[in-house]
Design a protein around this motif. Structure first.
Motif, mmCIF file in Angstrom:
data_model
loop_
_atom_site.group_PDB
_atom_site.id
_atom_site.type_symbol
_atom_site.label_atom_id
_atom_site.label_comp_id
_atom_site.label_asym_id
_atom_site.label_seq_id
_atom_site.Cartn_x
_atom_site.Cartn_y
_atom_site.Cartn_z
ATOM 1 N N ASN A 22 34.586 40.338 36.936
ATOM 2 C CA ASN A 22 35.727 39.962 37.775
ATOM 3 C C ASN A 22 36.315 41.157 38.500
ATOM 4 O OD1 ASN A 22 35.552 37.243 37.216
ATOM 5 N ND2 ASN A 22 36.982 37.333 35.502
ATOM 6 N N SER A 29 36.290 42.483 47.355
ATOM 7 C CA SER A 29 37.177 41.808 48.292
ATOM 8 C C SER A 29 38.324 42.722 48.703
ATOM 9 C CB SER A 29 37.696 40.497 47.713
ATOM 10 O OG SER A 29 38.491 40.726 46.587
ATOM 11 N N ASP A 57 46.775 38.796 50.118
ATOM 12 C CA ASP A 57 47.136 37.521 49.481
ATOM 13 C C ASP A 57 46.171 36.388 49.847
ATOM 14 O OD1 ASP A 57 47.847 37.036 52.111
ATOM 15 O OD2 ASP A 57 49.921 36.495 51.662
ATOM 16 N N GLY A 58 45.064 36.714 50.547
ATOM 17 C CA GLY A 58 44.076 35.707 50.892
ATOM 18 C C GLY A 58 44.352 34.977 52.188
ATOM 19 N N THR A 59 45.295 35.471 52.985
ATOM 20 C CA THR A 59 45.579 34.869 54.286
ATOM 21 C C THR A 59 45.002 35.761 55.388
ATOM 22 O OG1 THR A 59 47.733 35.961 54.466
ATOM 23 C CG2 THR A 59 47.686 33.754 53.468
ATOM 24 N N LYS A 83 43.492 30.827 55.545
ATOM 25 C CA LYS A 83 43.136 31.511 54.296
ATOM 26 C C LYS A 83 41.684 31.941 54.366
ATOM 27 C CE LYS A 83 46.471 29.078 51.421
ATOM 28 N NZ LYS A 83 47.461 30.098 51.560
ATOM 29 N N TRP A 84 41.363 32.980 53.579
ATOM 30 C CA TRP A 84 39.991 33.446 53.505
ATOM 31 C C TRP A 84 39.607 33.689 52.050
ATOM 32 C CZ3 TRP A 84 38.592 38.323 51.593
ATOM 33 C CH2 TRP A 84 39.638 39.228 51.389
ATOM 34 N N GLU A 85 38.308 33.578 51.777
ATOM 35 C CA GLU A 85 37.747 33.857 50.459
ATOM 36 C C GLU A 85 36.470 34.651 50.646
ATOM 37 O OE1 GLU A 85 36.903 30.258 48.376
ATOM 38 O OE2 GLU A 85 38.999 29.634 48.292
ATOM 39 N N ALA A 86 36.179 35.498 49.669
ATOM 40 C CA ALA A 86 34.940 36.270 49.699
ATOM 41 C C ALA A 86 33.989 35.743 48.634
ATOM 42 C CB ALA A 86 35.230 37.746 49.455
ATOM 43 N N GLU A 87 32.756 35.533 49.040
ATOM 44 C CA GLU A 87 31.677 35.197 48.115
ATOM 45 C C GLU A 87 30.585 36.220 48.362
ATOM 46 O OE1 GLU A 87 30.347 31.169 48.529
ATOM 47 O OE2 GLU A 87 32.272 30.343 47.908
ATOM 48 N N ILE A 91 32.447 36.139 54.021
ATOM 49 C CA ILE A 91 33.848 35.728 54.066
ATOM 50 C C ILE A 91 33.915 34.331 54.664
ATOM 51 C CG2 ILE A 91 36.128 36.220 55.007
ATOM 52 C CD1 ILE A 91 35.410 39.144 54.936
ATOM 53 N N LYS A 113 32.277 31.520 59.171
ATOM 54 C CA LYS A 113 31.761 32.440 58.163
ATOM 55 C C LYS A 113 31.414 33.757 58.828
ATOM 56 C CE LYS A 113 29.652 28.737 55.472
ATOM 57 N NZ LYS A 113 28.387 28.192 54.955
#
Length: 151
Positions: A22, A29, A57-59, A83-87, A91, A113
Motif C-alpha cells: 500500500n 500516486s 485529495d484525488g480531485t 476525481k482521478w485515481e491511479a492504477e 490515471i 485515461k
C-alpha cells in the motif's frame, strides 16, 4: 500443526507485506500529484495552453485556453473538474455530471485515461525522460493523444 507463535509470526509478516504494498502504491500516486502544462503556438498568431492539476485529495482541475486572432471568438476557455485515481501508471478520470458539470466546468472527463510517464529509478543512464501524462482515451476528441508535461 502450527504453533500459536508461528501463527502470530505469519500474521505479522502478512500485515507487513500488505502495508508495504500500500505504501508503494501511495508513493507512486504521490509522484503523480502536481501541475501539468502544454503550450502550442505563438502569442502573435494562435496559442493553445492546456493546464491540468492533480490534487492530493484525488480531485483534478483542467483548463484549456485558446487565443486565435482569426478565430470566432478570438479567445476560448474550456474547463473540467472531477476525481482521478491511479492504477499502476494509468490515471483514470471521473466526472460527476450532477456535481462537477455547470456553466463554467462543462468538459466531461468520464472514461478519460492517461499514462503517467517518468524515468524509472532503476534507469541509471543519462537518458532524459520528462515526467508527463499522455492521454490515450477520451470522449473529448481533442484531448485524446494530448501529452502534457509536469511542471
Amino acid at each position: 500443526m502450527l504453533t500459536p507463535l508461528i501463527k502470530q509470526l505469519m500474521k505479522i509478516i502478512i500485515t507487513i507485506l500488505i502495508l508495504s504494498f500500500n505504501f508503494s502504491l501511495f508513493a507512486q500516486s504521490n509522484q503523480m500529484i502536481g501541475d501539468y502544462t502544454h503550450i502550442i503556438g505563438q502569442e502573435k498568431t494562435r496559442k493553445i495552453n492546456y493546464k491540468l492539476t492533480l490534487n492530493q485529495d484525488g480531485t483534478f482541475l483542467f483548463h484549456s485556453y485558446t487565443k486565435d486572432k482569426q478565430g470566432i471568438p478570438p479567445e476560448v476557455n474550456a474547463y473540467g473538474k472531477g476525481k482521478w485515481e491511479a492504477e499502476k501508471n494509468i490515471i483514470l478520470f471521473f466526472t460527476d455530471k450532477e456535481n462537477d458539470i455547470d456553466e463554467k466546468y462543462d468538459l466531461d472527463f468520464n472514461g478519460s485515461k492517461a499514462r503517467f510517464i517518468s524515468k524509472s529509478p532503476r534507469d541509471k543512464t543519462d537518458r532524459i525522460v520528462e515526467t508527463s501524462l499522455q492521454f490515450f482515451e477520451s470522449k473529448i476528441f481533442w484531448i485524446e493523444r494530448l501529452k502534457i508535461l509536469k511542471n
